[in-house]
Scaffold this active site. Structure first.
Site, PDB file in Angstrom:
ATOM      1  N   LYS A  92       0.871  -1.173   0.000  1.00  0.00           N
ATOM      2  CA  LYS A  92       0.000   0.000   0.000  1.00  0.00           C
ATOM      3  C   LYS A  92       0.905   1.219   0.000  1.00  0.00           C
ATOM      4  O   LYS A  92       2.056   1.156   0.463  1.00  0.00           O
ATOM      5  CB  LYS A  92      -0.851  -0.007   1.278  1.00  0.00           C
ATOM      6  CG  LYS A  92      -2.131   0.776   1.185  1.00  0.00           C
ATOM      7  CD  LYS A  92      -3.308  -0.070   0.733  1.00  0.00           C
ATOM      8  CE  LYS A  92      -4.557   0.764   0.634  1.00  0.00           C
ATOM      9  NZ  LYS A  92      -5.695   0.012   0.141  1.00  0.00           N
ATOM     10  N   GLY A 192     -22.952   4.115   5.470  1.00  0.00           N
ATOM     11  CA  GLY A 192     -22.127   4.649   4.376  1.00  0.00           C
ATOM     12  C   GLY A 192     -22.642   4.140   3.045  1.00  0.00           C
ATOM     13  O   GLY A 192     -22.547   2.943   2.755  1.00  0.00           O
ATOM     14  N   VAL A 193     -23.216   5.039   2.250  1.00  0.00           N
ATOM     15  CA  VAL A 193     -23.732   4.614   0.939  1.00  0.00           C
ATOM     16  C   VAL A 193     -22.953   5.324  -0.170  1.00  0.00           C
ATOM     17  O   VAL A 193     -23.510   5.996  -1.026  1.00  0.00           O
ATOM     18  CB  VAL A 193     -25.264   4.824   0.801  1.00  0.00           C
ATOM     19  CG1 VAL A 193     -26.010   3.768   1.582  1.00  0.00           C
ATOM     20  CG2 VAL A 193     -25.681   6.221   1.257  1.00  0.00           C
ATOM     21  N   GLY A 194     -21.630   5.178  -0.094  1.00  0.00           N
ATOM     22  CA  GLY A 194     -20.752   5.736  -1.123  1.00  0.00           C
ATOM     23  C   GLY A 194     -20.671   4.770  -2.289  1.00  0.00           C
ATOM     24  O   GLY A 194     -21.663   4.127  -2.650  1.00  0.00           O
ATOM     25  N   HIS A 195     -19.474   4.632  -2.839  1.00  0.00           N
ATOM     26  CA  HIS A 195     -19.294   3.764  -4.015  1.00  0.00           C
ATOM     27  C   HIS A 195     -19.781   2.343  -3.739  1.00  0.00           C
ATOM     28  O   HIS A 195     -20.680   1.856  -4.414  1.00  0.00           O
ATOM     29  CB  HIS A 195     -17.813   3.726  -4.402  1.00  0.00           C
ATOM     30  CG  HIS A 195     -17.360   4.971  -5.071  1.00  0.00           C
ATOM     31  ND1 HIS A 195     -16.776   6.012  -4.397  1.00  0.00           N
ATOM     32  CD2 HIS A 195     -17.425   5.350  -6.370  1.00  0.00           C
ATOM     33  CE1 HIS A 195     -16.495   6.973  -5.257  1.00  0.00           C
ATOM     34  NE2 HIS A 195     -16.882   6.603  -6.456  1.00  0.00           N
ATOM     35  N   VAL A 196     -19.187   1.692  -2.750  1.00  0.00           N
ATOM     36  CA  VAL A 196     -19.523   0.284  -2.498  1.00  0.00           C
ATOM     37  C   VAL A 196     -20.901   0.160  -1.847  1.00  0.00           C
ATOM     38  O   VAL A 196     -21.735  -0.645  -2.273  1.00  0.00           O
ATOM     39  CB  VAL A 196     -18.452  -0.402  -1.608  1.00  0.00           C
ATOM     40  CG1 VAL A 196     -18.775  -1.880  -1.453  1.00  0.00           C
ATOM     41  CG2 VAL A 196     -17.064  -0.223  -2.179  1.00  0.00           C
TER      42      VAL A 196
HETATM   43  P1  NAD Z   1     -16.696   6.103  -0.415  1.00  0.00           P
HETATM   44  O1  NAD Z   1     -15.913   7.227   0.108  1.00  0.00           O
HETATM   45  O2  NAD Z   1     -17.203   6.142  -1.808  1.00  0.00           O
HETATM   46  O3  NAD Z   1     -17.970   5.851   0.529  1.00  0.00           O
HETATM   47  C1  NAD Z   1     -17.943   5.937   1.893  1.00  0.00           C
HETATM   48  C2  NAD Z   1     -19.202   6.666   2.333  1.00  0.00           C
HETATM   49  O4  NAD Z   1     -19.237   6.647   3.761  1.00  0.00           O
HETATM   50  C3  NAD Z   1     -19.236   8.137   1.909  1.00  0.00           C
HETATM   51  O5  NAD Z   1     -20.460   8.405   1.242  1.00  0.00           O
HETATM   52  C4  NAD Z   1     -19.134   8.896   3.229  1.00  0.00           C
HETATM   53  O6  NAD Z   1     -19.873  10.089   3.233  1.00  0.00           O
HETATM   54  C5  NAD Z   1     -19.718   7.910   4.201  1.00  0.00           C
HETATM   55  N1  NAD Z   1     -19.295   8.118   5.591  1.00  0.00           N
HETATM   56  C6  NAD Z   1     -18.099   8.537   6.059  1.00  0.00           C
HETATM   57  N2  NAD Z   1     -18.114   8.583   7.393  1.00  0.00           N
HETATM   58  C7  NAD Z   1     -19.342   8.173   7.779  1.00  0.00           C
HETATM   59  C8  NAD Z   1     -19.963   7.991   9.032  1.00  0.00           C
HETATM   60  N3  NAD Z   1     -19.332   8.252  10.175  1.00  0.00           N
HETATM   61  N4  NAD Z   1     -21.235   7.542   9.060  1.00  0.00           N
HETATM   62  C9  NAD Z   1     -21.893   7.279   7.924  1.00  0.00           C
HETATM   63  N5  NAD Z   1     -21.354   7.430   6.706  1.00  0.00           N
HETATM   64  C10 NAD Z   1     -20.092   7.878   6.630  1.00  0.00           C
HETATM   65  O7  NAD Z   1     -15.796   4.792  -0.179  1.00  0.00           O
HETATM   66  P2  NAD Z   1     -15.989   3.346  -0.805  1.00  0.00           P
HETATM   67  O8  NAD Z   1     -15.084   3.177  -1.968  1.00  0.00           O
HETATM   68  O9  NAD Z   1     -17.432   3.043  -0.940  1.00  0.00           O
HETATM   69  O10 NAD Z   1     -15.368   2.452   0.367  1.00  0.00           O
HETATM   70  C11 NAD Z   1     -16.072   2.238   1.564  1.00  0.00           C
HETATM   71  C12 NAD Z   1     -15.225   1.385   2.503  1.00  0.00           C
HETATM   72  O11 NAD Z   1     -14.909   0.134   1.880  1.00  0.00           O
HETATM   73  C13 NAD Z   1     -13.868   1.986   2.863  1.00  0.00           C
HETATM   74  O12 NAD Z   1     -13.566   1.589   4.177  1.00  0.00           O
HETATM   75  C14 NAD Z   1     -12.898   1.320   1.892  1.00  0.00           C
HETATM   76  O13 NAD Z   1     -11.583   1.288   2.394  1.00  0.00           O
HETATM   77  C15 NAD Z   1     -13.504  -0.059   1.820  1.00  0.00           C
HETATM   78  N6  NAD Z   1     -13.183  -0.774   0.589  1.00  0.00           N
HETATM   79  C16 NAD Z   1     -13.532  -0.243  -0.617  1.00  0.00           C
HETATM   80  C17 NAD Z   1     -13.226  -0.964  -1.783  1.00  0.00           C
HETATM   81  C18 NAD Z   1     -13.622  -0.444  -3.142  1.00  0.00           C
HETATM   82  O14 NAD Z   1     -13.604  -1.213  -4.104  1.00  0.00           O
HETATM   83  N7  NAD Z   1     -14.008   0.819  -3.265  1.00  0.00           N
HETATM   84  C19 NAD Z   1     -12.582  -2.202  -1.705  1.00  0.00           C
HETATM   85  C20 NAD Z   1     -12.268  -2.725  -0.439  1.00  0.00           C
HETATM   86  C21 NAD Z   1     -12.564  -1.995   0.694  1.00  0.00           C
END
Ligand code: NAD
Length: 366
Positions: A92, A192-196
Site C-alpha cells: 500500500k 455509508g452509501v458511497g461507491h460500495v
Molecule cells: P466512499 O468514500 O465512496 O464511501 C464511503 C461513504 O461513507 C461516503 O459516502 C461517506 O460520506 C460515508 N461516511 C463517512 N463517514 C461516515 C460515518 N461516520 N457515518 C456514515 N457514513 C459515513 O468509499 P468506498 O469506496 O465506498 O469504500 C467504503 C469502505 O470500503 C472503505 O472503508 C474502503 O476502504 C472499503 N473498501 C472499498 C473498496 C472499493 O472497491 N471501493 C474495496 C475494499 C474496501
C-alpha cells in the site's frame, strides 16, 4: 472519499519498531522538493507475488500517523490476497497531502517514478483520495499500475465487484446465523452509501431486504433512499437499531468499546477495512455476544480480485465468478473458527498465513 482515521499509534513509535512489529519487508520513503511529494510505500510481504495495493492521499495529522496507516493497510492487503487465492503480496502507499489542493500531474508522475524504481515489487492502484484519472498520470511513468479506466484496457471502478463480494459474504453469514442465506425481509442497516455501499444497497433491494441507511452526505442519502426504498436513519442512531444485519461500509474501527454494547444485530458483514477497533478485544467480544462476524478483508476482496484480473488481461466475467467464491470461503472460515474455538477474524488470518507459509516452500528447490 471516506475519512479513514481510526489510527491507533503503536506503543513503540520508532520507525523500525513499527516495521518490525508488523514484519514488513520494505518501506520506502519518497521525497521530492520540487513537487512537494512526501509519500511512503509499504511492502509487507511478497511471498505469493508482487505487493499490490492502492495509493491513498490524505492530510495526515502527523507523519507517524501516515506511517501507521500504510503499515496496517499493507499488512491487510497481504491477508486479503492470500485468503482470496491470488498470487499477490500485500502493499500500500500513502501520499501525505490534501487530495483536493495538493494533487497535480507533476506530483503524481514523480510518485510514479518511485513506483517504477521498485521494478514491479509494488503495483499501485486507486484508494481514498485518488481517481482513475490519477492512475493515468502514474501510468505515464510506470507500467506497475492497475485500476485503470476501461478505455485503457483496465477494469474501471472496482466498487461494484467489491459490493458483490460483500453481498456474498453477507449471505454466507446469514446462512450461519439464520439457517438460510435468503436476505428477503431481513432488516439490514448500511453505514455509508458511497461507491460500495450504494451498489450493495442495490443488491439488497433486489432481494427485498428492509434497508436502513446512513451517511454524512444528505443528497446522496436522499438519492439512494428514493431509488431503493431505503429508510434514512441518523449517523449515531444506526448503532441502536433493532436489525438482523449491520453492514459497516464507511469508516474502519466502528466496532469498538462504545458501540459493541449497543448493537442488536445477529450478523455483521460490510466492506469497510479494519472494522474491529482492536481485533484481539472486539473479535472475541462479538463471539460472546453471539454475533456472526464476516471477516472484513475476506468479504471485501472483490475489488482486489478485479484489479488482479487486469494484470492478466481483464475479464469481467471471471472477476465476478472468482468473487462469488467468497460465499464458500466465508462458510469455511465459520466452520474453522467453530472447530478451533477462535473468533472469525483470527481464523481468517490463520487461513491466510497458512497459504503464505505453504506456498513459500514451493519454490525452495530449482
Ligand atoms: P466512499 O468514500 O465512496 O464511501 C464511503 C461513504 O461513507 C461516503 O459516502 C461517506 O460520506 C460515508 N461516511 C463517512 N463517514 C461516515 C460515518 N461516520 N457515518 C456514515 N457514513 C459515513 O468509499 P468506498 O469506496 O465506498 O469504500 C467504503 C469502505 O470500503 C472503505 O472503508 C474502503 O476502504 C472499503 N473498501 C472499498 C473498496 C472499493 O472497491 N471501493 C474495496 C475494499 C474496501
Amino acid at each position: 472519499m471516506v475519512e479513514l482515521k481510526e489510527v491507533e499509534l503503536k506503543k513503540d513509535k520508532s520507525v523500525f519498531g513499527q516495521i518490525s512489529e508488523y514484519n514488513h519487508e520494505k518501506v520506502v520513503f519518497c521525497h521530492d522538493k520540487e513537487t512537494g511529494l512526501k509519500a511512503i510505500i509499504g511492502i509487507h510481504n511478497t511471498v505469493l507475488g508482487p505487493a499490490l495495493g492502492g495509493t491513498r492521499m490524505w492530510s495526515y495529522a502527523s507523519e507517524a500517523e501516515a506511517l501507521d496507516d500504510v503499515l496496517r493497510l499493507s499488512r491487510g492487503m497481504t491477508y486479503k490476497a492470500a485468503i482470496s487465492g491470488l498470487n499477490l503480496g500485500g502493499g500500500k502507499a500513502v501520499i501525505i497531502g490534501d487530495a483536493k489542493k495538493d494533487k497535480n500531474e507533476a506530483l503524481l508522475r514523480r510518485f510514479g517514478r518511485f513506483v517504477k524504481n521498485l521494478n514491479g515489487a509494488y503495483i499501485t492502484a486507486e484508494d481514498v483520495g485518488m481517481t482513475t484519472k490519477d492512475m493515468e498520470y502514474i501510468r505515464m511513468e510506470t507500467e506497475h499500475v492497475s485500476g485503470l479506466p476501461e478505455s485503457m484496457g483496465g477494469g474501471g471502478d472496482p466498487s461494484p465487484v467489491t459490493a458483490y463480494g460483500t453481498y456474498m459474504g453477507m449471505k454466507a453469514a446469514a446462512k450461519k446465523a439464520f439457517g438460510s442465506d435468503s436476505l428477503s425481509g431481513k432488516k439490514i442497516s448500511v453505514q455509508g452509501v458511497g461507491h460500495v455501499g450504494g451498489y450493495l444497497v442495490e443488491l439488497l433491494a433486489k432481494e427485498n431486504a428492509q434497508i436502513f441507511i446512513t451517511d454524512i452526505y444528505e443528497d446522496r442519502l436522499r438519492e439512494v433512499s428514493a431509488k431503493y426504498n431505503a429508510k434514512i436513519v441518523g449517523m449515531d442512531e444506526i448503532y441502536d437499531l433493532d436489525v438482523d444485519i449491520y453492514s459497516p461500509c464507511a469508516l474502519g474501527g466502528t466496532i469498538n468499546d462504545n458501540t459493541l454494547g449497543r448493537l442488536k444485530c445477529q450478523v455483521i458483514a460490510g466492506c469497510a477495512n479494519n472494522q474491529l477497533r482492536d481485533e484481539t478485544v472486539h473479535g472475541p467480544a462479538l463471539v460472546d455476544k453471539g454475533i456472526v462476524y464476516a471477516p472484513d478483508f475476506l468479504i471485501n476482496a472483490g475489488g482486489l480480485i478485479n484489479v488482479y484480473s487486469e494484470l492478466h488481461g481483464y475479464n469481467r466475467e471471471s472477476a465476478y465468478a472468482q468473487t462469488e467464491r467468497i460465499y464458500g470461503y466465508t462458510l469455511d472460515i465459520f466452520e474453522m473458527a467453530e472447530k478451533e474455538g477462535m473468533y472469525t477474524q483470527l481464523a481468517a488470518t490463520k487461513m491466510a498465513e497458512k497459504r503464505i507459509n505453504s506456498i513459500s516452500k514451493v519454490r525452495s528447490t530449482f
